[in-house]
Scaffold this active site. Structure first.
Site, mmCIF file in Angstrom:
data_model
loop_
_atom_site.group_PDB
_atom_site.id
_atom_site.type_symbol
_atom_site.label_atom_id
_atom_site.label_comp_id
_atom_site.label_asym_id
_atom_site.label_seq_id
_atom_site.Cartn_x
_atom_site.Cartn_y
_atom_site.Cartn_z
ATOM 1 N N TYR A 128 0.800 -1.219 0.000
ATOM 2 C CA TYR A 128 0.000 0.000 0.000
ATOM 3 C C TYR A 128 0.838 1.277 0.000
ATOM 4 O O TYR A 128 0.286 2.376 0.034
ATOM 5 C CB TYR A 128 -0.987 -0.004 1.173
ATOM 6 C CG TYR A 128 -2.215 -0.861 0.895
ATOM 7 C CD1 TYR A 128 -2.213 -1.810 -0.133
ATOM 8 C CD2 TYR A 128 -3.369 -0.716 1.637
ATOM 9 C CE1 TYR A 128 -3.316 -2.598 -0.383
ATOM 10 C CE2 TYR A 128 -4.483 -1.503 1.385
ATOM 11 C CZ TYR A 128 -4.453 -2.441 0.373
ATOM 12 O OH TYR A 128 -5.557 -3.217 0.129
ATOM 13 N N LYS A 180 2.847 -14.396 3.429
ATOM 14 C CA LYS A 180 2.887 -15.162 2.181
ATOM 15 C C LYS A 180 4.371 -15.396 1.845
ATOM 16 O O LYS A 180 4.827 -15.153 0.722
ATOM 17 C CB LYS A 180 2.166 -14.381 1.063
ATOM 18 C CG LYS A 180 1.986 -15.141 -0.240
ATOM 19 C CD LYS A 180 0.970 -16.249 -0.192
ATOM 20 C CE LYS A 180 0.964 -17.063 -1.462
ATOM 21 N NZ LYS A 180 0.061 -18.228 -1.419
ATOM 22 N N ASP A 214 -3.588 -17.357 2.363
ATOM 23 C CA ASP A 214 -4.716 -18.027 1.688
ATOM 24 C C ASP A 214 -5.309 -19.114 2.574
ATOM 25 O O ASP A 214 -6.533 -19.268 2.662
ATOM 26 C CB ASP A 214 -4.295 -18.576 0.312
ATOM 27 C CG ASP A 214 -2.891 -19.136 0.275
ATOM 28 O OD1 ASP A 214 -2.051 -18.707 1.096
ATOM 29 O OD2 ASP A 214 -2.618 -20.017 -0.545
ATOM 30 N N ASP A 238 -6.059 -5.673 5.263
ATOM 31 C CA ASP A 238 -7.226 -4.992 4.702
ATOM 32 C C ASP A 238 -8.288 -6.030 4.320
ATOM 33 O O ASP A 238 -9.470 -5.903 4.659
ATOM 34 C CB ASP A 238 -6.763 -4.203 3.462
ATOM 35 C CG ASP A 238 -7.794 -3.203 2.995
ATOM 36 O OD1 ASP A 238 -8.801 -3.035 3.671
ATOM 37 O OD2 ASP A 238 -7.570 -2.595 1.927
ATOM 38 N N ASP A 242 -11.989 -7.311 6.696
ATOM 39 C CA ASP A 242 -13.373 -7.306 6.196
ATOM 40 C C ASP A 242 -13.972 -8.711 6.250
ATOM 41 O O ASP A 242 -15.163 -8.881 6.543
ATOM 42 C CB ASP A 242 -13.424 -6.772 4.759
ATOM 43 C CG ASP A 242 -13.535 -5.254 4.729
ATOM 44 O OD1 ASP A 242 -13.137 -4.613 5.723
ATOM 45 O OD2 ASP A 242 -14.020 -4.699 3.721
#
Ligand code: NAI
Length: 343
Positions: A128, A180, A214, A238, A242
């Site tokens: 980001y 990751k 994942d 992020d 959610d």
């Protein structure tokens, strides 16, 4: 010496759309609770654009610089017109490196019961930083898109320490480091390596493990109860925050805290909801829970606990709920019901 009766200056930004309605409800409830905040009310968002040509006018920023503490209603970022996202500007201005997103089942009967997960997201680095550019080939100016992510050892250490400290202070049992590093070996490898180093320093106080992002996303759906505190980098945080909000009924109940070196800003995760603005039906719960995090932050945890208990009783026993939660109460009626529970 600070006493428990000391007043605490704090900036209050009603913001746009439903902002004024939910802020009024939250302030009424905080007053009934005896919260210690002395509000400095500041205009931000669309109203501030009209008056000052800027959604974050100097007076608002100056107020937060002084109080180092803010409760913020949703601010609409106009599409087009060259305005940068107000949230990104606030993050940069006040070094808000940690985004704290707790999610807890509050209304029984949803898809999942008894969820209680806290996500800690690194807020200023990773992909980001948006260091992006295109390379043109032939007549296609966007033939190749390139993005660089940045994670520094120092920032990885700081966010990991924030997560582990949070776990210790709130009696949490485990921190899960999400990464990751099997593919992005440098960018998220340094995060995993550093967060593990930090975790080892907390041995005997908080356990830790790690997950590839994942697999974590899938396990959050299959067996969310295995998670306690999660710490992760900006983009993954992020998305997962959610997802976790979805486990407990969506953004209407999701509070967020942005904590940094120079200030801490508390807000609802949702936006200004223009479709229901001015109708008196908005759910003030997300902002109210954010105010609870603000009380935790200023070490008034006993008030935060009273507030959360009153909210639980209102929702579960009195069954007073706003429309988005399947009830029929308006914003003000819900606020009055919580105030009654505080009495
Ligand atoms: P939104 O979150 O405002 O609304 C999405 C849907 O959720 C709407 O149907 C709305 O009615 C409902 N909703 C949201 N909050 C609710 C509440 N408290 N009670 C009941 N229902 C609620 O997202 P949208 O429409 O994409 O964005 C509207 C504006 O908000 C945009 O200008 C956007 O930039 C801004 N925004 C600001 C944020 C912030 O300041 N932190 C975060 C997200 C969006």
């Amino acid at each position: 010496m600070t006493t428990v009766t000391a007043r605490i200056p704090a900036t209050l930004i009603p913001g746009d759309g439903i902002g004024t309605e939910i802020v009024a409800a939250v302030v009424e409830i905080l007053d009934a609770l005896g919260a210690p905040f002395d509000w400095d009310r500041q205009e931000g968002g669309m109203a501030a654009i009209k008056a000052h040509g800027d959604p974050l006018p100097p007076a608002l920023l100056e107020s937060i610089r002084r109080t180092r503490l803010a409760l913020k209603g949703p601010l609409a970022t106009p599409v087009g017109g060259g305005f940068r996202s107000v949230n990104v500007r606030l993050r940069e201005e006040f070094g808000l490196y940690a985004n704290l997103r707790p999610a807890r089942t509050m209304v029984p009967g949803g898809r999942y019961e008894d969820i209680d997960i806290v996500l800690v997201r690194e807020n200023i680095e990773g992909l980001y930083v948006a260091w992006e550019h295109y390379i043109a080939i032939g007549d296609d100016p966007h033939a190749v898109a390139i993005s660089s992510g940045i994670n520094t050892r120092a920032e990885c250490r700081r966010i990991a320490e924030f997560a582990f400290d949070y776990a210790v202070r709130h009696g949490r049992k485990k921190v899960t480091i999400v990464h990751k590093a099997n593919v992005l070996k440098a960018l998220t490898g340094v995060f995993l390596e550093t967060a593990r180093e930090v975790g080892r320093r907390y041995e005997g106080r908080v356990a830790f493990d790690d997950r590839i992002v994942d697999a974590c996303a899938m396990q959050l759906v299959l067996d969310p109860w295995q998670f306690d505190v999660i710490v992760t980098t900006n983009l993954f945080g992020d998305i997962l925050s959610d997802e976790i909000a979805g486990l407990v009924g969506g953004l209407g109940m999701a509070p967020g805290a942005n904590i940094g070196e120079r200030a801490a800003i508390f807000e609802a995760v949702h936006g200004s909801a223009p479709d229901i603005a001015g109708k008196g039906v908005a759910n003030p719960l997300a902002l109210l829970l954010a105010a609870g995090l603000m009380l935790d932050h200023v070490e008034r945890g006993e008030l935060a606990q009273r507030l959360r208990a009153a909210i639980d009783a209102t929702l579960r026993e009195d069954k007073v709920r706003t429309r988005d939660l399947g009830g029929s109460a308006g914003t003000a009626e819900f606020a009055r019901a919580v105030v009654r529970r505080l009495g």
